[in-house]
Enzyme design. Structure first.
Site, PDB file in Angstrom:
ATOM      1  N   CYS A   9       0.303  -4.344  -3.838  1.00 22.59           N
ATOM      2  CA  CYS A   9      -0.634  -4.438  -3.014  1.00 22.59           C
ATOM      3  C   CYS A   9      -0.911  -2.886  -2.384  1.00 22.59           C
ATOM      4  CB  CYS A   9      -0.534  -5.324  -1.786  1.00 22.59           C
ATOM      5  SG  CYS A   9       1.041  -4.954  -0.659  1.00 22.59           S
ATOM      6  N   ARG A  15       1.877  -8.184   1.429  1.00 22.14           N
ATOM      7  CA  ARG A  15       1.522  -9.225   0.520  1.00 22.14           C
ATOM      8  C   ARG A  15       2.077  -9.026  -0.636  1.00 22.14           C
ATOM      9  NH1 ARG A  15      -4.532  -7.470   0.122  1.00 22.14           N
ATOM     10  NH2 ARG A  15      -3.874  -5.733   0.418  1.00 22.14           N
ATOM     11  N   ASP A 115      -5.965  -8.285   3.162  1.00 23.89           N
ATOM     12  CA  ASP A 115      -4.988  -7.589   3.617  1.00 23.89           C
ATOM     13  C   ASP A 115      -4.804  -8.018   5.317  1.00 23.89           C
ATOM     14  OD1 ASP A 115      -3.054  -5.947   4.528  1.00 23.89           O
ATOM     15  OD2 ASP A 115      -4.070  -4.021   3.749  1.00 23.89           O
TER      16      ASP A 115
END
Length: 146
Positions: A9, A15, A115
């Site tokens: 990520c 994440r 995100d």
């Protein structure tokens, strides 16, 4: 075939470490690790994401964010990313990784994972739910038959 899996990520604190920890538990025979395109190097997993992992019984101890690099990319059999722009970034920086880089949400219509960093708890829960769903799909595809 896919024994070394790199999850990517941006910051490597929300994440990708969440997916890493879920996949590690689901696919214990695989080497699963994570990195960030703009990693907050040395930082632990973000506390909201850590709480969601703990709630579902996933361990996350000892995480330290790290920056993606040529060595990590070269050693990975499969690279899983969260957004289309991550695909583009990796393909641009590491052209040899193009064929082995895919969205975590590949098996769910190339669904992206938003995100959640510095956003609401609701966004964390949405992101986490998508990660868990996508990891289940990858487990179904990658688990070694018994």
């Amino acid at each position: 075939m896919f024994n070394n899996i790199l999850v990517v990520c941006v910051g490597n604190i929300c994440r990708s470490p969440a997916a890493q920890n879920i996949l590690r538990q689901q696919l214990p025979e695989k080497h699963i690790h994570s990195a960030g395109l703009g990693a907050l190097v040395g930082h632990d997993i973000e506390e909201n994401m850590a709480a969601l992992l703990e709630q579902d019984g996933y361990e996350h101890n000892g995480h330290q964010a790290r920056q993606i690099n040529e060595q990590l990319v070269a050693s990975a059999d499969l690279i899983l990313v969260m957004e289309q722009r991550h695909l583009s970034s990796i393909r641009s920086k590491f052209p040899t990784a193009s064929g082995k880089t895919m969205l975590l949400g590949k098996w769910n219509g190339d669904e992206e994972v938003p995100d959640p960093y510095r956003r609401s708890q609701e966004i964390f829960e949405i992101s986490y739910g998508l990660i868990a769903k996508h990891c289940q799909q990858w487990q179904d595809k990658l688990a070694t038959p018994k």
